[in-house]
Design a protein around this motif. Structure first.
Motif, mmCIF file in Angstrom:
data_model
loop_
_atom_site.group_PDB
_atom_site.id
_atom_site.type_symbol
_atom_site.label_atom_id
_atom_site.label_comp_id
_atom_site.label_asym_id
_atom_site.label_seq_id
_atom_site.Cartn_x
_atom_site.Cartn_y
_atom_site.Cartn_z
ATOM 1 N N HIS A 1 9.159 10.830 0.703
ATOM 2 C CA HIS A 1 10.574 10.453 0.781
ATOM 3 C C HIS A 1 10.985 10.260 2.246
ATOM 4 N N GLY A 2 10.600 11.183 3.102
ATOM 5 C CA GLY A 2 10.909 11.047 4.522
ATOM 6 C C GLY A 2 10.266 9.809 5.121
ATOM 7 N N LEU A 3 9.041 9.519 4.714
ATOM 8 C CA LEU A 3 8.370 8.322 5.229
ATOM 9 C C LEU A 3 9.083 7.046 4.803
ATOM 10 N N VAL A 4 9.557 6.988 3.555
ATOM 11 C CA VAL A 4 10.246 5.764 3.125
ATOM 12 C C VAL A 4 11.555 5.596 3.898
ATOM 13 N N ARG A 5 12.245 6.688 4.188
ATOM 14 C CA ARG A 5 13.466 6.614 4.998
ATOM 15 C C ARG A 5 13.123 6.129 6.415
ATOM 16 N N HIS A 6 12.039 6.664 6.972
ATOM 17 C CA HIS A 6 11.609 6.274 8.314
ATOM 18 C C HIS A 6 11.226 4.790 8.360
ATOM 19 N N LEU A 7 10.467 4.333 7.365
ATOM 20 C CA LEU A 7 10.023 2.939 7.355
ATOM 21 C C LEU A 7 11.186 1.979 7.133
ATOM 22 N N ALA A 8 12.166 2.359 6.338
ATOM 23 C CA ALA A 8 13.369 1.521 6.187
ATOM 24 C C ALA A 8 14.076 1.384 7.528
ATOM 25 N N GLY A 9 14.179 2.501 8.248
ATOM 26 C CA GLY A 9 14.801 2.463 9.571
ATOM 27 C C GLY A 9 14.019 1.626 10.558
ATOM 28 N N THR B 1 0.832 -1.195 0.000
ATOM 29 C CA THR B 1 0.000 0.000 0.000
ATOM 30 C C THR B 1 0.868 1.247 0.000
ATOM 31 N N PHE B 2 1.899 1.252 0.835
ATOM 32 C CA PHE B 2 2.792 2.412 0.863
ATOM 33 C C PHE B 2 3.463 2.596 -0.497
#
Length: 182
Positions: A68-76, A42-43
């Protein structure tokens, strides 16, 4: 069986939605893993078809959130919960330090496509770790408290993490180009 008819109008879907639906029946591990994968997909769907500039856009001021910030956060988050806390791997944190805890959202340096590739790799590592666990009762160690935490709890917490951030992604995407849908 009830006599209540199914509604005729369902929530709208994305036109190119190819997410596999989680099973309606099945075991706990299969269900939790499938729901988490559905939220991951979904993301990805909410981010699809956008330019790097749009992915970097902080489209809902005064919030600093961007896709972009959310994808960085979710990877972390994937790395932190599955690799570091559950599997006990000694790997560095992504986009975080105690001196700069919000760098995942605040600093959008680097290539968007590279950050999405890192996120996808972290998701794949998380799937492998989950698949290799003997049971959902297996535990890792919470770094903040030293207490054990089960794989089951990590999966539930990650589903909640993605659900929350998919809501953010809904708002950002609608603001960017008007796209909506489940």
């Amino acid at each position: 069986m009830t006599d209540t008819p199914a509604p005729l109008h369902y929530a709208p879907r994305w036109s190119d939605d190819d997410r596999p639906a989680p099973p309606y029946t099945g075991g706990e591990r299969e269900t939790l893993s499938a729901v988490l994968d559905w939220h991951r997909a979904t993301f990805a769907l909410k981010c699809s078809g956008l330019t790097p500039e749009q992915l970097n856009d902080r489209a809902v001021p005064p919030s600093a959130l961007s896709l972009h910030g959310l994808v960085r956060h979710l990877a972390g988050a994937e790395r932190w919960w599955f690799r570091i806390q559950f599997a006990g791997e000694d790997v560095p944190l992504l986009h975080y330090s105690d001196d700069d805890p919000d760098q995942d959202f605040d600093r959008l340096d680097g290539e968007v496509t590279e950050d999405f590739a890192v996120w996808q790799e972290e998701c794949e590592r998380s799937r492998r770790i989950t698949g290799a666990a003997a049971s959902l009762e297996e535990t890792g160690i919470r770094r903040s408290t030293g207490e054990p935490i089960s794989l089951r709890r990590i999966l539930v917490d990650m589903i909640a993490e993605y659900a929350r951030h998919n809501g953010h992604a809904d708002l950002l995407r609608e603001r960017l180009d008007g796209s909506t849908g489940l």
